[in-house]
Design an enzyme around this catalytic site. Sequence first.
Site: not given
Length: 259
Positions: A41, A99
């Site tokens: 992000y 992730h």
Amino acid sequence: MDLAFPPVGLGTMGLDGDDGARSVETALDVGYRHLDTAQVYENEATVGDGLARSDVDRDDLLVASKTWIDRLAPADVRPSTEASLDRLGLDTLDLLYVHRPKGGYDPEGTLAAFDELVDDGLVRGVGVSNFEVDELDEAIARLDAPLSAHQTEYHPLFQRPALREHAVDHGYTLVAYSPLAGGRVREVAEVCAVAEKHDTTPEAVSIAWLTDKDGAVTVPKASSERHLRANLAAADLTLDPEDHERIDGIDREEELFPE
């Protein structure tokens, strides 16, 4: 490590800069205690800035990040985690996820490196994200630390009951991301009908539908104080069994974030 997950946390993807830090600070001020970010992000420093501005006791918070696929090789896990901690301004992460099981992910080596982070006190709990049942089974078998959480896309248009059942059966938490289907829940007739019945919004219904389910919590993204408060309050909405059946029976599948 058993972690206490509130029903609604804050997803931070897209929150950045000073405005993003203010949103994190506001979220903490209005009662959020679970913050979810990720290396990819590119906003861990923003989340850290929001944390630094808040006077909420660190011990009351669950702060999670995720290791991106290009840093999952065993030799890369520790330095990337130390960099995340530095950006967040923390000594310890409450939860660190793999992730996605892609790129440098090697179940044996990657998960052993995550176990070392727990042993050395850099991370309290290990999670995985975007896994399927067979990948979850392998992760649980490989890890010395208990699996704390599995984060997956989950909303009325992309339902994952088998993953939630696996979480309940194995004693970890399912963390649902994108619970509002990128705003599309406002266009789902079944969700809108339940919202009208309860005199509330489709967004509140979608969040309540998830948090009512055993083993599940959610991390909707929001930036304004109004939306932050509304998402947090949605967990207090009680849906009837027929409401659940109506939404559970939606015969559409729209995945927002396919691999």
